[in-house]
Scaffold this active site. Structure first.
Site, PDB file in Angstrom:
ATOM      1  N   HIS C  56      -7.580  -9.332   0.835  1.00  0.00           N
ATOM      2  CA  HIS C  56      -6.471  -9.256   1.781  1.00  0.00           C
ATOM      3  C   HIS C  56      -5.527 -10.447   1.639  1.00  0.00           C
ATOM      4  CE1 HIS C  56      -8.809  -6.091   3.489  1.00  0.00           C
ATOM      5  NE2 HIS C  56      -9.772  -6.901   3.881  1.00  0.00           N
ATOM      6  N   HIS C 219      -8.620  -1.346   3.881  1.00  0.00           N
ATOM      7  CA  HIS C 219      -9.658  -1.229   2.855  1.00  0.00           C
ATOM      8  C   HIS C 219      -9.578   0.128   2.198  1.00  0.00           C
ATOM      9  CE1 HIS C 219     -11.214  -3.787   6.126  1.00  0.00           C
ATOM     10  NE2 HIS C 219     -11.535  -4.581   5.145  1.00  0.00           N
TER      11      HIS C 219
END
Ligand code: ADP
Ligand code: ADP
Ligand code: MG
Ligand code: MG
Ligand code: MG
Ligand code: MG
Lengths: 195, 330, 330, 195
Positions: C56, C219
């Site tokens: 991320h 995700h």
């Protein structure tokens, strides 16, 4: 040739560039950044729009309108080069209503000089100059034909570029038509049609 | 082509609007031009301008602000801006001490910026000086008379000269520093995937699933070699081994390293590459005085990375890099 | 899979090394853990920690520094970190006033962080409080008892609480503010292309050439709807029309807007989308007091974008957002 | 069952998870984030490595080694859940050298409780609990078979997830095996083999 002939010439060139813009960009894709067709089409379409909105009154104004449009709408390498060329033609035709073949040769020669002053390229560097220069020589001798122009455009294929974006390819620039030579070839062929 | 946009022909207009509206504390748009200028005035200081085709975001508008660029001109995607637009930037940037242009070495950019210079000089009596950046050593070759391309190292030039201008240097001083600066940097880039110009709608070149291009330019111009994808450490080594001799780096040198993502490269990969690059400097005992990692000079959504090394010939450059800048992206 | 990396199993290790080496003025690595902590001590202040799976970036290590996070824990790619690692972060972050954990609402994150909290409390007597962010309104549904996911809005939580801690707030004050804050934000995201976890080597889902997924998580968890790719303005409108009622936005409100690239989205597209989003607020006369655009909470190389809106219920939040932070990526 | 039996059980489970890690991750791909196979394989491989380096001396230590490894190497949801389960088993077996079937049932029941305490899920939410809970009931009555375990794993297919990452899919979670149930099923089948 009078103002009307000039208009026929330039409009026909614009139409053909618009029709072939993808092909011209593809030529540029091979050895440049793939935008020459879009660039030229954008400039010439803007010119068509401008003259539709407010037609030029004289030959000199016609060239000025085209030159300024190329300069202010195209960008890239071809914008300032074609822009300088047509602005030079505008200067050369100030006050003229009729152009004979000698005028045209002088006009093109000075325009070529403007291109070279701006772009600092000479013959053999795989740029539009490789069409402009020999074409003017042929025109001087009344030997310029459409086939001859095609020949000049194709003669850029084996050249290695040493100016413009294609120069970054070095030897990989060999084997392809120079896109600016192709668009210049179209312009000269349409000039021949009205001479 | 899969992109977040409306009509491809509006992309530059809308992008500029979005950028200027989002960061209206730092920048404004000059009239209805494609010039993004800073709100900070910098009265009496040299104005620094840059620009080029769009598609390199955050370059160049992202580096407009106090301590860096006074204004940036946004051309069409990958197409250098027209002289009238550059001229508007010169006028916006001039605060009485003249304007300095940072031009990347591409035929179009050089011609359009030079025409704008002529316009500003002749019509407005604005003093204009220029430097032409050419940090990309991928295409160096004496017979290619265009010289090298200007790529990511240009951002370091913006920062160093911008800080110099902010400190009050004159146009001549900036010009003199600029000419030395550009000889002390070298960049090499590689691409895993191509960029897609919105109006073209398709990639400018293709690479096989396991293929990369070494030495690629920031407009998708071909590089010096295609190769199979290799481990990050090997790619870092290939670049390092070319840059080190190009700059004559020795143990006595201090350098600045800029690792630049090409737009579609996740930071994860940029930091892995950073790890590999810094190991090479460590191994040779060359001090890296400053490291920059991120998207600075991109090629739309291209996945790829470039490595720029600046040899700190003048220690002042490091100070100038560390001076405060108030821009969107520095 | 075409990525700049060495062995997939080393990607997190090497990424952390690269990040810490590149930014050694701001952060350090705690021993041989996967915890990135700030050099600024903040003695006597509450420590703020966060973390989660890697992939991320710049979240979360990029937001470690003065005025924001004290430490971040980097799990394997898309896998929440283990309790012992989080526990190390708690110990590094504690400067005598306790530690506040920002946890994104995923089963794994919640469990691992809570175990670490229990460890720190029982073994070291460190006071620990937590907030669980859940800004993603894509999957809200009362029968889904996991609640909403925590996504990009978490970055605003980091900044606001980090500034609050830096101003000297107590653990209880931070906890109280956090619980209000998370109820005032909403996020929606979309993806054009999937992310590829290096160790998996292939995308977690597929989308046709003209297909996008609305409401996708960070995700690659599926969203609420697949759709044909649509113009940016229509996609912005779809999100706006869901977020506005979710936050009960009215003309009286001031908001903060965060437009977040998912890692592979060029800034060009992010700014086009920004243009479209800001138009919608303008149209409704809702004041946007601050706008953030860029890659804040990504999903490796995913091409996509998310829109987060924070309603400024407390005007202090804007001040805290504007407080200085010295991190890699804020 | 003595320590040796426990080791056979756990090693066989580890080997099978390693062999099926791609399949298990694919199960997780359908309704989660595609890592359950890799997560479990990472943890169980680390356990095999740890015990190869320094074997545990007792049953309790064996479970502790596995539990701590799952806790410190796996992460995600399954790490703390399996970790808590095996740490609970370690606590329950402190000082024991031999486990009878009653012990095993008690052991598993307490481990299930630990999982539920940590994960706060109950039966019917499409998690590993949907295998653990009914399997323990069957084992109590001596009715647990491999076929029965397969049945429990497959019974998660029509369920809609309301806990764990799959819950974010809502109705789209229906129609797929729950990966944690599958990995738990493998564990229980290998337990059966040594009972
Ligand atoms: N220095 C130069 N002198 C003359 N013509 C040039 C020069 N550089 C480039 N050209 C011409 O310009 C053409 C490319 O134009 P275009 O693609 O529109 O610009 P750009 O290279 O900036 O994308 C080339 O094919 C070549 O004919
Ligand atoms: N709250 C919970 N209680 C019990 N089991 C759970 C819970 N949440 C998730 N699980 C189990 O964990 C499995 C997923 O594990 P894994 O993929 O390793 O973790 P993550 O979801 O963090 O990626 C699910 O298939 C489910 O069986
Ligand atoms: Mg071109
Ligand atoms: Mg171009
Ligand atoms: Mg996971
Ligand atoms: Mg998973």
């Amino acid at each position: 040739m009078n103002h009307g002939g000039i208009v026929v010439w330039l409009k026909a060139w614009a139409d053909q560039v618009n029709a072939e813009k993808d092909y011209i960009s593809d030529l540029d894709n091979a050895i440049g950044d793939g935008d020459h067709g879009f660039n030229m089409s954008k400039g010439l379409t803007a010119y068509l729009d401008a003259r539709a909105a407010k037609p030029a009154e004289t030959i000199s104004d016609e060239f000025k309108m085209l030159g300024m449009t190329m300069l202010s709408k195209v960008g890239g390498a071809s914008g300032p080069l074609y822009g300088s060329a047509f602005l030079s033609m505008s200067k050369d035709t100030a006050g003229k209503e009729e152009l004979n073949n000698g005028d045209i040769v002088a006009l093109l020669s000075n325009a070529l000089e403007a291109i070279q002053k701006r772009g600092k390229a000479t013959v053999g560097e795989k740029t539009m100059i490789d069409v402009w220069h020999p074409a003017i020589e042929l025109l001087k001798n009344n030997e310029l034909t459409k086939e001859a122009i095609d020949g000049l455009v194709n003669a850029t294929i084996p050249m290695m570029a040493t100016k413009g974006r294609a120069a970054y390819l070095g030897e990989r620039s060999i084997g392809h038509i120079d896109p600016g030579s192709y668009s210049s070839g179209l312009m000269l062929k349409h000039l021949l049609s009205v001479l | 082509m899969k992109k977040i946009l409306n009509r491809p022909e509006d992309v530059v207009e809308e992008m500029i609007s979005g950028l200027v509206d989002a960061h209206d504390d730092v920048v404004y748009r000059v009239g209805d031009t494609r010039v993004v200028a800073r709100k900070y005035e910098g009265k009496g200081k040299v104005g620094l301008i840059s620009g080029g085709g769009s598609g390199h975001e955050p370059s160049h508008a992202g580096f407009v602000g106090k301590g860096m660029l006074s204004a940036a001109v946004c051309g069409d995607v990958f197409t250098s801006p027209t002289p009238d637009q550059v001229y508007e930037a010169v006028k916006a940037a001039d605060k009485g001490a003249g304007v300095f242009m940072v031009i990347k070495n591409y035929t179009g950019d050089v011609m359009n910026f030079e025409m704008a210079k002529e316009m500003a000089e002749s019509m407005d009596n604005i003093k204009v000086e220029t430097v032409i950046t050419n940090d990309d050593i991928a295409v160096e070759n004496s017979t290619w008379t265009e010289g090298r391309r200007g790529v990511a190292g240009t951002v370091l030039v913006h920062k160093i000269l911008g800080a110099l201008a902010e400190r009050g240097a004159s146009l001549e001083e900036i010009k003199a520093e600029a000419e030395v600066l550009i000889t002390e940097m070298a960049t090499l880039g590689l691409a895993l995937t191509p960029a897609i110009v919105p109006q073209a709608g398709k990639p400018g070149f293709t690479l096989a699933d396991d293929e990369i291009e070494f030495g690629l330019g920031i407009h998708g111009e071909p590089g010096y070699r295609k190769s199979k994808l290799r481990p990050s450490a090997e790619m870092a080594k290939e670049f390092y081994d070319k840059i080190k001799p190009a700059l004559n780096l020795t143990k006595e040198d201090k350098v600045v390293v800029l690792i630049n993502g090409m737009g579609g490269t996740p930071l994860m990969e940029q930091y892995v590459f950073t790890h590999d690059v810094l190991n090479l400097f460590k191994h040779d005992g060359i001090a890296v005085a400053k490291k920059l990692v991120g998207d600075y000079m991109t090629s739309i959504e291209m996945q790829g990375i470039s490595l720029t090394v600046l040899r700190l010939k003048n220690p002042l450059w490091l100070e100038l890099l560390n001076d405060e800048a108030k821009t969107i992206a520095w």
